[in-house]
Design an enzyme around this catalytic site. Sequence first.
Site, PDB file in Angstrom:
ATOM      1  CG  HIS A  54      -1.645  -1.127   1.610  1.00 23.22           C
ATOM      2  ND1 HIS A  54      -3.015  -1.180   1.444  1.00 23.22           N
ATOM      3  CD2 HIS A  54      -1.300  -2.327   2.142  1.00 23.22           C
ATOM      4  CE1 HIS A  54      -3.468  -2.355   1.852  1.00 23.22           C
ATOM      5  NE2 HIS A  54      -2.444  -3.069   2.282  1.00 23.22           N
ATOM      6  CE1 TYR A  55      -2.028   5.993  -2.485  1.00 26.46           C
ATOM      7  CE2 TYR A  55      -0.571   5.495  -4.310  1.00 26.46           C
ATOM      8  CZ  TYR A  55      -1.768   5.967  -3.839  1.00 26.46           C
ATOM      9  OH  TYR A  55      -2.720   6.431  -4.712  1.00 26.46           O
ATOM     10  CB  THR A  56       0.603   6.416   4.026  1.00 21.60           C
ATOM     11  OG1 THR A  56       1.480   7.407   3.466  1.00 21.60           O
ATOM     12  CG2 THR A  56       1.432   5.281   4.636  1.00 21.60           C
ATOM     13  CD  GLU A 123      -1.017   1.446   4.399  1.00 21.23           C
ATOM     14  OE1 GLU A 123      -0.574   2.307   3.601  1.00 21.23           O
ATOM     15  OE2 GLU A 123      -2.222   1.105   4.453  1.00 21.23           O
ATOM     16  CG  HIS A 170      -5.111  -1.644  -1.162  1.00 23.47           C
ATOM     17  ND1 HIS A 170      -5.399  -0.557  -0.371  1.00 23.47           N
ATOM     18  CD2 HIS A 170      -6.114  -2.528  -0.921  1.00 23.47           C
ATOM     19  CE1 HIS A 170      -6.504  -0.788   0.316  1.00 23.47           C
ATOM     20  NE2 HIS A 170      -6.960  -1.975  -0.003  1.00 23.47           N
ATOM     21  CG  ASP A 180      -3.131   1.754  -2.105  1.00 25.79           C
ATOM     22  OD1 ASP A 180      -4.282   1.626  -2.556  1.00 25.79           O
ATOM     23  OD2 ASP A 180      -2.789   1.292  -1.009  1.00 25.79           O
TER      24      ASP A 180
END
Length: 282
Positions: A54-56, A123, A170, A180
């Site tokens: 994921h990215y935040t 993440e 994700h 993401d």
Amino acid sequence: MIFPQRCRAALILAGLLLVGCQTSIPTMGQHNYVLETTRQAQGADQRIRFLVIHYTAEDFHSALNTLTDEHVSAHYLIPARPPHVNGQPVAWQLVPESMRAWHAGASGWRGRTNLNDTSIGIELENKGYSQRLLAQRFYPFPPEQIALLTSLSQDIVKRYQLMPQNVVAHSDIAPQRKEDPGPLFPWQALAESGVGAWPQAWRVKAFLHGRDPHQPVESDLLLSKLARYGYPVSADMTPRQQRRVIRAFQMHFRQSDYQGNADAESEAIVDALLQQYPSSAD
């Protein structure tokens, strides 16, 4: 004949040692009981099957607050520029791998749903993207962040013997909701380090078979192949939903063009992946 307590205990232990011609002793903990572990059931499997990246979409401190409240969580959080302790980069472990984290949401991959139950989520601190008129501008990932992610992911893949096609974005497992980690995430480099899948160029070229990469192909056929690889595809999807699945695939495997068009190069890539990573029980 009534044996003394000590003798009875010795006989019970001797009997346990003889079961199945085993020679190991039972596992005993600091409890008022004994666990016999010399026979293990075959009807069991590994809980962890997937690794989700994921990215935040927010800075590190905001993400840390978000991921440690009671609504969402992830197993790991990696800063954009990890600090060092004794010369080693630091990642934050927020949830033990043995426990479920709430990172995937409504999701599906290779016929499974609710991937929170069977996955580890990582993440990455990253702003995600900004909207510029009709275009999105995604943000890159610093090399030191990817180096730490690679080391951590290699350990996870080895620990749980994860299949390459089960290291996913994700957006792969929730293409209708998520984008993401986006098209700038270095999937190829990660795969070359032993984490995740990547199509071999010669296979893609062979399946393209001289066609124009942007030559249109049948959406239904392409989507059926994406479903075979793992993507969540259903017969009742709208054209817009179909494009989002194709776009998610392209952001992972054809990052130069991820408009969601069903084209020959996308078909060649998924054909290469299906040949390179034959479907099997995960």
